[in-house]
Design a protein around this motif. Structure first.
Motif, PDB file in Angstrom:
ATOM      1  N   GLU A  45       8.017   8.742   2.711  1.00 26.62           N
ATOM      2  CA  GLU A  45       8.624   7.986   1.624  1.00 26.62           C
ATOM      3  C   GLU A  45      10.036   7.514   1.985  1.00 26.62           C
ATOM      4  OE1 GLU A  45       7.147  10.973   1.250  1.00 26.62           O
ATOM      5  OE2 GLU A  45       5.303  10.202   0.352  1.00 26.62           O
ATOM      6  N   LEU A  95      -1.947   3.654   6.666  1.00 30.61           N
ATOM      7  CA  LEU A  95      -1.662   4.334   5.404  1.00 30.61           C
ATOM      8  C   LEU A  95      -0.860   5.595   5.650  1.00 30.61           C
ATOM      9  CD1 LEU A  95      -5.198   4.071   3.776  1.00 30.61           C
ATOM     10  CD2 LEU A  95      -3.300   2.456   3.608  1.00 30.61           C
ATOM     11  N   THR A  96       0.019   5.918   4.720  1.00 29.29           N
ATOM     12  CA  THR A  96       0.743   7.178   4.782  1.00 29.29           C
ATOM     13  C   THR A  96      -0.187   8.317   4.385  1.00 29.29           C
ATOM     14  OG1 THR A  96       1.497   7.170   2.492  1.00 29.29           O
ATOM     15  CG2 THR A  96       2.805   5.919   4.076  1.00 29.29           C
ATOM     16  N   GLU A  99      -1.225   7.964   0.811  1.00 29.66           N
ATOM     17  CA  GLU A  99      -2.006   6.779   0.473  1.00 29.66           C
ATOM     18  C   GLU A  99      -3.466   6.895   0.889  1.00 29.66           C
ATOM     19  OE1 GLU A  99       1.472   3.330   0.857  1.00 29.66           O
ATOM     20  OE2 GLU A  99       0.266   3.922   2.607  1.00 29.66           O
ATOM     21  N   GLU A 104      -3.040  10.198   6.608  1.00 31.39           N
ATOM     22  CA  GLU A 104      -2.541   9.014   7.292  1.00 31.39           C
ATOM     23  C   GLU A 104      -3.606   8.424   8.212  1.00 31.39           C
ATOM     24  OE1 GLU A 104      -1.342  12.142   7.640  1.00 31.39           O
ATOM     25  OE2 GLU A 104      -0.520  12.488   9.648  1.00 31.39           O
ATOM     26  N   VAL A 139      -4.370  -0.320   0.834  1.00 35.44           N
ATOM     27  CA  VAL A 139      -3.635   0.737   0.133  1.00 35.44           C
ATOM     28  C   VAL A 139      -4.311   1.074  -1.193  1.00 35.44           C
ATOM     29  CG1 VAL A 139      -1.458   1.343  -0.988  1.00 35.44           C
ATOM     30  CG2 VAL A 139      -1.433   0.194   1.235  1.00 35.44           C
ATOM     31  N   ASN A 142      -8.046   2.696  -0.763  1.00 38.88           N
ATOM     32  CA  ASN A 142      -8.024   4.053  -0.211  1.00 38.88           C
ATOM     33  C   ASN A 142      -7.370   5.032  -1.180  1.00 38.88           C
ATOM     34  OD1 ASN A 142      -9.044   4.430   2.736  1.00 38.88           O
ATOM     35  ND2 ASN A 142      -8.042   2.434   2.752  1.00 38.88           N
ATOM     36  N   ARG A 143      -6.390   4.569  -1.898  1.00 43.09           N
ATOM     37  CA  ARG A 143      -5.749   5.449  -2.888  1.00 43.09           C
ATOM     38  C   ARG A 143      -6.713   5.764  -4.028  1.00 43.09           C
ATOM     39  NH1 ARG A 143      -0.035   3.398  -4.438  1.00 43.09           N
ATOM     40  NH2 ARG A 143       0.610   4.595  -2.613  1.00 43.09           N
TER      41      ARG A 143
END
Length: 872
Positions: A45, A95-96, A99, A104, A139, A142-143
């Protein structure tokens, strides 16, 4: 002998060496711990992807298909724009951890196609869509998805439909060290489309963090090139061919865009602003800066291509592109000759392709890694002081750690930091093509600026104090053996001795820190196996107490045998090491005794009823609960095996006398050594945690296709737990473990890796090597059923060969011309532009063999290159 091999043997280091320039640029610097200065350690973040184009990095650089010098002072990479994307494509997107529904995950299509060990030739491929890159869609979807469904991949978005994409090949060839050719070839696989290509040259920002540091400069030279000043960088010119506009800016943070304060100027994101936004005032009209881009624009017809030629060189050149293409072809031919020699005993074209790309991925995954922990903790002069919390937070007890080296990464996007146990496995395939580099990696991990003063080896930057399996003695010995074979029997004793002394410190750390009661039963923690157990074994247990670990204890038994074997090798040249070898022999026997509860009255790790090894939960009220999860934890005892040749014992009479005395006076322990009093094949002696019966029982389970044995290797968890999950109910705490052959269904350890069923290459590789050692002792008369229940009996060596074939099957084309690794993306199986581009995933589906996890972990998965080599 070939030219590439001759370059390697020259061993020239520094700016005059071929490896001074290499693929050392990270693929993701944002979201790393190094760049995290937040109060709570929220790296993802604190420095998100959206900041990356506008914010100068402190500790490194990233880019697509990038190279740099060995200190990453000067970096060259490729930017792109398809006329539709909202941002310039300068780095890979993913992606993190928060997310992704499985942690990731990079969401790009790219492949490492070729590389030589000296970096004389490098080639990679990036596939760039015509349509707008679906950042927001990836994003959001996947979220939205839960952990019980697959990841939403780039192909799922439809962005590649109708072949609407460019194949962008990037090649590098060194004419000589410091004289580098860059060739970019973009093929349009779909209908006519616009493509912008922007090769970028920049300085890593060092001046913002070091007051008084001289700021370098890129400027337009009179000969049309980009001049690099001052001297001392090893290069002085970047030449470019064709019709292009050169853009200049500074590799500085755009604070006004990110935080709405600060002065106007020229910033890192200027090329994005100029090319996409049309803002001419964002680039420096004076044609100077610390970042330069060569902007090419073209419309490619269907099936058409565009070629760019650049040359990064030490000196001014009259005609920089004279014989450019012939130099590229020459280096490619030399790469072909090098691999033809290396692969001369591999008949299959497909196997040679797989192995060569595995080596390419391994070489491309080198990275300049820079982190000075004391300065990271305290902050830089002239910069905002880090929060006080970091002085007592993550990695605050690693003030000795100061790294600035070229290291092999597990994956330069998902894991752009070294992981110590991964790196040990990387060294095995590296030893086949670049033994000096493999040895250097193992030496580095044990240097004072890596290893903690207490003897612990750093794990990885997210938590240097996490505990990884102690595989470094094994890796050291195997690299020594491979290197000795390549050098006609001349072993590098200096390397072996140098690492051995440091590993003795690490062994002592294990004994002092990870044996709670001093009984030779080890705890260790998660040991790299993430969610394999019912609890997070590295955290405080919800039940209280601790876990006696079958894997931790077995790793230590293996460690003792590895160090004993190294000491015996050194003892042949210095008899002082005979005493040390005796010490590790006795360590091994004491650990073996503890595993079998011979010395203590505690509950042992071996279960006579199930004929398997299990962890034991030790509760505060002295209750002992066997955690009957049939997992890789119970197979790791196979790894603690060593054979001793009679000729070796004859040459080391001091060790032999001590060994025989010990066994005579400790018959309780002598019984643990398999058939010590019985001669084996050729009078060999076997040291193992497993006598013949227990080994057969473990192999019976391991080779059972309803349990561990898959068509593609050995699973990390028995498939029996699909219908019969392990259930634990202790003092009101209920937990379970179920066979999950692909992505993790829990968020434990972030959810991006899973040890509850998939196939992992490092564990399978150690199983194969252990079986080879057992066969070395038992010979062809000792046979086991494989698969269990089939009625087919094989020697242990034949079982090892079968496992190797099953692992290779993941990548090889089957009867339908399909590769199991791509089973979840069937449209790639027959596409001529995809089918021979091979991804080397982190792990593999326990039933189908498809790739799972990090898609470019050609670190330890490049062990396939070793398995494909014919074995003497």
């Amino acid at each position: 002998m070939n030219i590439e091999r001759e370059r390697q043997l020259a061993h020239v280091v520094g700016p005059d060496g071929w490896k001074h320039w290499g693929p050392y640029l990270s693929e993701r610097q944002w979201g790393t711990v190094r760049e995290d200065y937040s109060p709570g350690g929220t790296a993802w973040e604190y420095f998100p992807h959206d900041h990356a184009r506008s914010r100068a990095y402190r500790w490194g650089e990233d880019g697509i298909a990038g190279i740099s010098d060995a200190e990453q002072l000067v970096c060259l990479s490729l930017g792109m724009w398809n006329g539709a994307d909202p941002i310039l494509k300068e780095r890979l997107f993913g992606l993190t951890n928060a997310e992704g529904n499985h942690g990731e995950d990079v969401k790009e299509h790219y492949y490492y196609l070729d590389a030589t060990p000296t970096h004389s030739y490098l080639k990679m491929l990036y596939k760039y869509p015509h349509r707008e890159f679906p950042y927001a869609d990836l994003v959001a979807e996947n979220r939205r998805r839960g952990a019980d469904v697959p990841e939403y991949e780039l192909l799922d978005t439809g962005v590649f439909a109708e072949n609407r994409y460019f194949d962008v090949f990037v090649e590098y060839a060194q004419i000589e060290p410091g004289d580098i050719l860059m060739k970019v070839t973009a093929w349009n696989r779909g209908p006519s489309a616009i493509l912008h290509l922007i090769p970028q040259l920049l300085f890593r920002n060092t001046w913002s963090w070091d007051p008084g540091c001289e700021k370098p400069q890129l400027r337009a030279a009179e000969d049309g090139a980009i001049a690099i000043e001052p001297g001392g960088f090893g290069v002085s010119r970047l030449y470019f061919d064709g019709d292009a506009e050169v853009l200049y800016t500074e590799n500085e943070t755009n604070a006004r865009r990110l935080w709405n304060y600060g002065e106007t100027g020229y910033f890192k994101d200027a090329f994005h602003e100029r090319i996409i936004g049309g803002h001419r005032d964002r680039v420096n009209p004076a044609c100077v800066g610390t970042k330069a881009g060569v902007w090419y624009r073209s419309t490619l017809p269907a099936g058409g291509k565009q070629e760019l030629r650049l040359r990064l060189t030490r000196r001014e050149v009259g005609d920089p592109f004279e014989d450019f293409d012939s130099h590229i072809r020459q280096r490619h031919r030399e790469a072909d000759a090098y691999y033809a020699d290396l692969q001369r005993d591999i008949a299959s074209v497909d196997e040679r392709t797989i192995q060569r790309q595995a080596f390419a991925g391994l070489i491309w995954s080198k990275q300049f890694y820079y982190l000075d922990v004391p300065r990271w903790l305290k902050g830089d002069p002239g910069q905002m002081k880090p929060p006080d919390s970091r002085l007592h937070g993550r990695d605050s007890d690693w003030s000795n750690l100061n790294n600035a080296d070229i290291l092999s990464m597990p994956d330069k996007w998902e894991y752009p930091w070294y992981a110590s146990w991964d790196l040990a496995f990387h060294c095995i395939p590296f030893a086949l093509i670049d033994a000096p580099f493999a040895k250097h990696q193992l030496v580095l991990l044990t240097r004072e600026w890596y290893m903690h003063p207490n003897g612990q080896i750093p794990a990885y930057e997210w938590a240097f104090s996490d505990v990884n399996p102690p595989v470094h003695a094994w890796a050291t010995w195997r690299v020594y053996q491979i290197d000795r074979k390549q050098n006609a029997g001349r072993g590098d004793l200096e390397f072996l001795e140098r690492v051995f002394h440091k590993l003795m410190l690490n062994f002592t750390w294990w004994v002092n820190r990870k044996d709670t009661l001093g009984r030779n039963i080890f705890q260790g923690g998660f040991l790299g196996l993430d969610n394999i157990g019912v609890f997070d074994r590295s955290a405080q247990l919800p039940t209280g107490g601790y876990i006696n670990q079958s894997d931790g204890t077995s790793w230590m038994a293996m460690y003792a045998l590895n160090l004993m074997r190294i000491a015996l090798e050194l003892a042949e040249h210095n008899h002082v090491y005979e005493d040390i070898a005796s010490k590790f022999f006795e360590h091994f026997l004491n650990i073996a005794a503890a595993m079998n509860s011979i010395i203590s009255e505690d509950v042992g790790l071996w279960d006579d009823e199930d004929q398997f090894f299990y962890d034991v939960l030790c509760l505060p009220d002295n209750r002992r609960v066997r955690l009957r999860i049939r997992s890789m934890v119970g197979l790791i005892p196979l790894f603690a095996v060593e054979t001793l040749e009679p000729e070796l014992l004859e040459r080391l009479p001091g060790f032999r006398r001590r060994l025989e005395w010990f066994l005579m006076h400790r018959p309780d322990l002598a019984g643990l050594v398999s058939h010590w009093q019985s001669p084996g094949r050729g009078e060999r002696r076997l040291l193992s945690l497993l006598r013949g019966h227990r080994m057969k029982m473990l192999l019976k389970r391991m080779l059972d296709e309803s349990e561990f044995l898959s068509d593609f290797g050995v699973r990390a968890l028995s498939k029996a737990h699909l219908e019969h999950p392990f259930e634990l109910n202790v003092d009101g705490i209920r937990e379970s473990v179920r066979y999950t052959p692909a992505e993790s269904e829990t968020r434990q350890f972030g959810g991006n890796s899973n040890w509850r069923g998939p196939i992992w290459f490092p564990m399978n590789f150690l199983i194969i090597e252990s079986l080879q050692k057992f066969h070395h002792y038992y010979g062809d008369d000792f046979k086991v059923e494989c698969p269990t229940g089939s009625g087919n009996f094989h020697t242990i060596n034949e079982v090892a060969i079968e496992l190797s074939h099953r692992l290779s099957r993941i990548f090889l084309k089957d009867d339908k011309g399909e590769r199991p690794v791509l089973r979840h993306q069937p449209q790639l199986q027959t596409d001529p532009y995809y089918q021979d581009c091979i991804p080397f995933y982190e792990y593999f589906h326990g039933d189908s063999g498809r790739g799972v996890g990090a898609s470019h972990q050609s670190g330890w998965t490049s062990l396939i290159a070793k398995l494909l080599m014919p074995r003497a």
